[in-house]
Design a protein around this motif. Structure first.
Motif, short mmCIF file in Angstrom:
data_model
loop_
_atom_site.label_atom_id
_atom_site.label_comp_id
_atom_site.label_asym_id
_atom_site.label_seq_id
_atom_site.Cartn_x
_atom_site.Cartn_y
_atom_site.Cartn_z
N GLY A 142 38.70 47.91 29.55
CA GLY A 142 39.54 46.97 30.39
C GLY A 142 39.89 47.66 31.67
O GLY A 142 39.77 48.68 31.78
N THR A 143 40.44 46.95 32.49
CA THR A 143 40.79 47.43 33.74
C THR A 143 41.85 48.14 33.80
O THR A 143 41.81 49.36 34.46
N SER A 220 32.20 50.46 33.72
CA SER A 220 31.73 49.25 33.64
C SER A 220 30.19 49.06 33.32
O SER A 220 30.09 48.16 32.33
N ILE A 226 35.76 47.34 33.42
CA ILE A 226 36.38 45.95 33.49
C ILE A 226 35.82 45.11 32.38
O ILE A 226 34.88 45.23 32.03
N ASP A 227 36.49 44.09 32.14
CA ASP A 227 36.12 42.93 31.28
C ASP A 227 34.87 42.36 31.73
O ASP A 227 34.83 41.92 32.81
#
Length: 284
Positions: A142-143, A220, A226-227
């Motif tokens: 996640g972020t 990522s 990130i999502d």
């Protein structure tokens, strides 16, 4: 060297400085434009057009469309905005860690300097990317995990630079006089050390920024960043690998080129900022 030559050199410095400042202003404005465009394009990046699926670059869609008909230019701008936000936050957090450790190492005592040096050596000895992946995985992805992982792994080199500068300040006569008058370590750090380290902090943060962006994209891409519902550049590149063999080159090439251009732009900002802040870095 003759007097006219010296005069020409003295006149050349302000001209070069002016060009550098102009470049910095234009570069910063361009990055702000990317952030604004990425904010405006968020709806377009999520909108599907089933009548325009997997189309190549055209006048209607400059970067083409993906398998759901989403505009790749809009998704790339949103991804660049995410990279800038994450990179800025992570680089600032990492630079703050470096400033705190460098200040503590030269003001608290010999044991603090030894502890900071050991900590720097320990982190520098670890494989950087492996540590980054392990931290992101341990934090659940996640972020927020990306920001924490990048911030924790990027401070050692800047800490060394700030330590060297801090030692010069502490060894100066006016700091020795302040200590003789009973000035506390906190007051020395606030009044003498931090103002001197601020320019190096700014330049170090700017130079750390490109690494933070690239590592965010790498995490990522590996699925630890990130999502996946967000159009981050790493996610766009990861998704493009599934259809690249089908000839949909624009899904990988255009976002990747934009990421490289932005990284190079940010790196140039850091280098030119160092030239403005430290005139000794000029190469005449």
């Amino acid at each position: 060297m003759s007097a006219p030559a010296v005069a020409r050199r003295s006149l050349a410095l302000p001209d070069r400085r002016t060009r550098i400042v102009a470049f910095l202003v234009l570069a910063v404005l361009l990055l702000i434009g990317v952030v604004v465009a990425g904010t405006v394009a968020q709806d377009a990046a999520r909108t599907t057009h089933l009548d325009a699926v997997s189309q190549g670059p055209s006048a209607a869609h400059w970067f083409g469309t993906d398998r759901l008909g989403r505009d790749m230019l809009a998704r790339t701008l949103v991804g660049l905005r995410l990279s800038l936000v994450v990179g800025t936050t992570a680089a600032l957090a990492s630079a703050v860690i470096a400033v705190v450790l460098a200040t503590v190492s030269v003001t608290v005592g010999r044991w603090a300097e030894t502890a900071v040096n050991w900590l720097v050596d320990f982190f520098l000895a670890l494989p950087h990317l492996v540590l980054l992946i392990l931290l992101a995985f341990a934090l659940g992805g996640g972020t927020q995990a990306v920001i924490i992982a990048v911030a924790i792994t990027h401070w050692p080199t800047l800490t060394r630079v700030l330590q060297a500068q801090a030692r010069q300040v502490v060894a100066s006569e006016y700091v020795a006089s302040s200590r003789a008058l009973g000035t506390s370590g906190f007051a020395l750090a606030r009044g003498h050390l931090l103002p001197h380290l601020l320019p190096h902090f700014v330049v170090g943060t700017a130079l750390m920024f490109p690494h933070a962006i690239l590592h965010e994209a790498a995490l990522s891409f590996l699925g630890l960043g990130i999502d996946p519902s967000q159009p981050a550049i790493g996610i766009l590149l990861s998704d493009s690998m599934k259809v690249l063999s089908a000839g949909m080159w624009w899904l990988a090439v255009l976002p990747g080129v934009c990421l490289l251009v932005m990284v190079k732009l940010v790196d140039s900002i850091g280098e030119n900022l160092r030239s403005v802040i430290d005139p000794r870095s000029y190469h005449l």
